[in-house]
Every structure is written in structure tokens, then in C-alpha cells.
Design an enzyme around this catalytic site. Sequence first.
Site, PDB file in Angstrom:
ATOM      1  N   SER A 658       0.613  -7.849  -6.498  1.00 45.97           N
ATOM      2  CA  SER A 658       1.251  -8.504  -7.643  1.00 45.97           C
ATOM      3  C   SER A 658       2.283  -9.544  -7.220  1.00 45.97           C
ATOM      4  O   SER A 658       2.809 -10.271  -8.070  1.00 45.97           O
ATOM      5  CB  SER A 658       1.913  -7.449  -8.543  1.00 45.97           C
ATOM      6  N   LYS A 701       8.489  -3.946 -14.948  1.00 44.41           N
ATOM      7  CA  LYS A 701       8.961  -5.104 -14.179  1.00 44.41           C
ATOM      8  C   LYS A 701       9.832  -6.016 -15.041  1.00 44.41           C
ATOM      9  O   LYS A 701      10.902  -6.472 -14.608  1.00 44.41           O
ATOM     10  CB  LYS A 701       7.767  -5.867 -13.630  1.00 44.41           C
TER      11      LYS A 701
END
Length: 800
Positions: A658, A701
Site C-alpha cells: 500500500s 489509515k
Amino acid sequence: MDKYKISRSKLNYNFKAEQLDFDTTEELSAIDEEIIGQNRAADSLDFGMRVDKNGYNIFMVGESGTGKSTYAENMTEEKAAEMEQPKDILYVFNFSEPEEPRVMRVPAGMGNDLKNDMDKIIEELQEEIPRAFEGEEYEKERKEILNEYQPKSNKLMQEFESSAKERGFLLQNTSQGLVPVPIDEDGEPISREDFQEMDEDKKEEIRNESQKIQNEISQVMREIRSIKEKAQDELSALEKKIGISIVQPIICHLKNQYEDCEEIADYLEEVQDDIVDNIDRFRNENDNNQQNPFLAMQQNDDGSFFVRYQINIFVNNSKTDGAPVIYEKNPTYYNLFGKIEGKSQFGTITTNFTMIRSGSLHRANGGFLIVHAKDLLTNPFCWDTLKRALINQEITVENIGEQYRSVPIITLKPEAVELDLKIIMIGSPYIYYLLYNYDDEFSELFKIKADFDTEMTRNKENIAKFADFISSVIKRDQLKEFSSGAVAAMIDFSSRLTGDREKLSTKFNEIIEILYESDVWADSYGEEVVSASSVKKAIDEKEMRSNLLEEKIQEQIDRDHLLLDVSGQEVGQINGLSVYQAGNYSFGRPARITARSYLGKEGVINIEREAKMSGRIHSKGVMILTGYLGGKYAQKTPLSLTASIAFEQSYGGVDGDSATCAEVVALLSSLSGMPIRQDIAITGSMNQKGVIQPIGGVNEKIEGFFKVCQAKGLTGEQGVIIPQRNLDNLMLEEEVIAAVENKEFNLYSIEEIDQALEIMLGEEAEKVHSAVQEKLKEYAEFDSEDIAEDDQEKNEDENE
């Protein structure tokens, strides 16, 4: 950049209480036996139960908490109620092979009756048989037999003694038996001294005659023994006749009671023959006990001789409705396969067939056995023994380790029990595929796979079932009723667990935990009906109990021990986003990623991998980055580049792809010299063509970077860039959504890396690429000059 911003309308995922057609869960019905959102698994399980063939056992695959065990119990009990009640399984004494007890199968409930009847008739015979042999009739017949044979043996002996006397010998009894002794004229035995004074001829004559008589004694004793044997045979026949006259009517009466069961009738016939053959045991048992109290105590401890007539009810199905369903929660070897117990007495261990105990596999015979794969596999010998039983369709009771003894010992070898049952094993996907790939027999024994999903579609039908499930738990565990608002909050919580606003979680154990805790908070607030605020309080408190690590990391950021900027611009420095896992709690935090580029030929260096701190997926992401650079900038000239990428202050290893987008932006910034905004963090995976791919943990996140910005002060310019394909995963906390709505925080979605460059560098993507191309061209020219100089020096050396 505003065109990439995510609007408030796309962030709204909350389920409205008005969409529910009830005010409280009291209006709902329970669904205790129904499984929610597992149609595939339910169909597989139903099919597996309908197939009555060997090998069609069922393996229920799924993560913990998805309702596998409860559903397996409910389904098997429902199916078992329609099936035939299995027979009782008995172990009885084997009269021909005492060490190999026999198995008998009788109709359910008949085992108890037979056991009680056998105990009664043995007790009755122990009284009747001795009484019969104390009667006048027996004594009379016995005397007749003795009177017939006793005179014969007496006469034979008298005649022989007379003959020996005429020949000068007297018969005397000694420890060696009858021996001839020479006598004198007065009929007195000749002394040793007198015998020594005789001449040799006379001595020899006496010796020869003595030897003849000795030989004749053996013949006479054989004749007498033959007479006694005939007498004994007649006495035995008499005893047998009397025994039969007593035993037969009792056994016949018992056989009439069980005339419908041929197996019992055959067994009773054997019992009758054995009692008659051992009639002395019934006659003399009491006498022996009185004469030898120590022996009586020993026999009582061991069950005595009459244990052989007892019935061991190995499996009792008298109270079973339909087929049995056994859920073995502790599948040890003995719990599954039974054992042979023993008694310690006088320093030794003794056992008999009445000490054979059944296991879960025996009790489930004719029905279903439910067992957890992990528990089974962690108990020694269990898996191999279970496979052997299923393959052979029979199971033998033997104590663990008997086959591994270096010195065999004498023990019982019970007859094997035929096996006819269906096993439902419950386990994780990891265990299933481990067995499937590494155990050749597994796929032959467990042909049905029932796969349980961890999520289901968030549609009207499943929402209604979810609400009914909550009502079922409330009624079962006597919780407070939930309001429609509280149920709506539980629906949102369930979606949050899946990480997808279009799904609901089927991890019902986590759902139930929040139900319990919401009930407690509602009680502390004095609520009669649990409200949405109590549910949210329970969720927040559950997170608070697990977020110590999150607070410690935030503290490090606040104190500038973890270097992180949320304002300004820097070249080759960017805020990536990571997810930390602390048990069952996960949270996100930003991580500084830096890139440095310089002239060279090593390409992109992944510092994490060189330090052996990079996971395989992260290393793959860096290789994809290299592929993107080559495809974008090295079509005509090779890359003359050395670049290093690192996660700063990372000490626990890095994995996942990611951060690929962040690494590309940081590297292109380093090459172009254009600074990156530090008030925006980015997450996203990327392929070699620059297309952005979805990632996991997007909510954690975003919330992690928001909390850092909030602690340092929100400016209204800060935000997070996420992949466009992650929009369906957005289920953010109300605080974040409110900040976006108030323009205090921003969210962006992108589909290509060029869009990320435009947001992060504040320039058009083409301008960035041109600057990078110029830098790479400059590196290539320097590289060419170096090559030319090397060639010139080489030529000069060759000329010299």
C-alpha cells in the site's frame, strides 16, 4: 485538486433507524436454529447429511465466531430426530476365548433389561443349585453310584493284598504310594538286619518277587482308577442332570422374553451350557469363601467367577430420541475411542470385560459426531486412529500405546464394533488446506466442504435476519431489549468489522460481545431499553481497553520523538500510512518515507529489504515501482540511476504494497526536485502501468492521520489520498466525517499515479515527468562520458 475531493455524501454510510419496521427488539421473533448469510455453507451441509455413503463426512471451514458450531448442532439434531434409533451395544464374556470379549447389538433399551435379568438369574441359581445338591434325592442317587463302584475297587484291592500275602509280601502306604514289603512266617515285616543275613539267592528271589508285585500294583491302581473315573463320570452326569433340571427352566423362561432377538437367544444358550459345565462353582462358592476369607476378599474385588455372566452396557441408547448427536469438546484419545480400565489390588492391575468403556465415537454410532479439528490434531494418536476407524468402518477399544510396547503384556482384545456414523469436523481454512494438501486420505474421508464466509451482503433481507438474531440473543441471555436506533448502530458496527459498507459481518461472537457490553452500559445509565448511545459507548470502551499502543505512538509523535511533518513542503519526503495490529484491535498511523536519487547503475535500492526488514509483498511493490520507471522513462535510453527508499524510524519490519504510490511520488520528487506537500498523506497500491489499486485498512489509515493532524492542529488543508476503488470501504468515525463536512480535513480519491503527482506536488503531471526525464538524461550523459573516458584509457594502455 478539488475535482479529486470526496464529497460528504459519499462518506455517509450510517443506517437509519427509520428504515427498520420496529421500535424495539421485543417485537421481533427469534431465529435460534437459522444461520444468517451462509447459504452456500448451509446447502453444502444439508447435502452432506443426505448422502449416506462412506467418505461423505463434512468439514466445516471458516473463521472463529461465524456460528459454525451452533449451526452444526442445530442441523444435526434436526436431522437425527428423523432417523432410526440405533441399537444398544453390549460386551459379553466370550466363553470360548475369555480374552476376547464379544460384541452384541440389541434393540435400544433391551440392554438394561438383559443386564438386570442376568443378575437376577445368577443370584437365583447361586441359591437354587446348592439347595438341589443338599436334597435327599441327590444324596440317594450319589450313594447308589458310590455303592456300585466302591465295592468293586475294594474287592480288587483286597484280592490283590491276599495274593501278595500268599507270596510273602505285605502292601504298605508310603509317600511314594503302595510298596511291597517282605514278611516272615509269622506275617511280620522282615527287618533290614534279617534281610542282610540271608544268603544271596534268597535275597535275589525276594527282590525279583518284589519287582513283580510292584508292576502288578501299577496295573491294579490303573484298574481302580478306571473304576473311580467311571464313578466320577456317573456322578458328573448326575450333577449335570440336576444342574440342567434347575438351569434349563430358568434360561428357557428368559429366552421366551427375548425370543424376538436371536442374538440374545444364542447368548443365553451359551450361558446355560457354561453354567452346567461349571456347576461346582455354584455349589462350592460359599464353602470356599468360608474356608478362605482372603480368597473371598480377592474375588469380590475382582468380581469373582460370576463376573462372566454380567452384561457390560457399552453404549446405552434407551434414552436416545432418533439418532445420537455427540459434540465432543475434549477429543482426547480415551474420550474418543474408549479404554479398558483396570483395578489395582495387592500390587497388581486386574481387568475384565465389564471394565471396557465406550468413547464418543461409539456413542455417536448410528448418528453424528461433531469435533473441532484443532483439538483433535493436537491430541496424540487421535487423527491416525480416527482415519483408521473410518477407513475400516470399525473401531477397536485398546489402550493408548499398546501397539508401541517393546514387551507385550496380556490384556483384553475386545471384538471390534462396526462403525456407521457421520463426522462433522470444524476448523479454520488453514487447517483444512493443510490436511487437504499433505494428507492423502483426508480428501477421501471428508468429501463435503461447508465453507463459512465472514461477511454477507448488506441488503434488506439480511438486515431483517440480523435484527432477528439480535432479538434471539437478547431473549436467550435475558438482556435488555434494544431500540431500533441501537440495532441501527449494531448494523453499522457489523459493516465496520467487514471493512465494506455493502457488507455485514458474520463474526457473531464479536457482535454478541457488544450486545453484552451495551446491556451493561444501558443499565448504568438507567435505561429500560438499550439506546444507540449505549451501543456506541460499548464500542468506544472496547477500543479504549485495547488502544494503549496507539496512544504510546501518538505520544511519541507529539513529543517529536517520531519525526513527522503535517505542514510545509519537502523534496523526496512523503507521509505514507500504515496499519498496526494489536491483538484484535487495529489502528492507523502515518509513516515518513524518504527517497534519495543520484548517479549510478544500481537502480532502486529498497533499504528495508537490504536490512532484511522488508516483507515479500513490500519487496514486490518496490520491484513494481522499478518496472514503472523503466516503462515510463527508459524506452530509448537505459536508466543510469541509483535511488534509495526507506521508511524512516521503522524498527519492526515493513510489509504490504500500500506504500507503492507514496514511494513513487517520493522518488519522482527527488528526481525532479519538486517538493511534496507534507499536510497530505497517501495510501494505495500501484501496478507497473501506474494504475492505482485498492488496499486494506483504509478507514484506520485515514483516522490515524486525522488524529495526528488534530493533535498538531487542523489547518483545513490537510487530508489523505486513497484509491478510487476504496470508496465502498469508507466507514469513518463521525468525528472525521464532521471535519470533512466543515472543510477542516480533506479526502481525495485517485485512479492513476499522475493524479497523485498533481495533488502532492502541485504541478501538472507532464511537467513532473519532463523534469524527471531531464534529470535522467543528465545522468545518462554523465554515464556516457565516463564510458568514453574508460574506453580511451583502455586504448592508450593497449597501445603502450
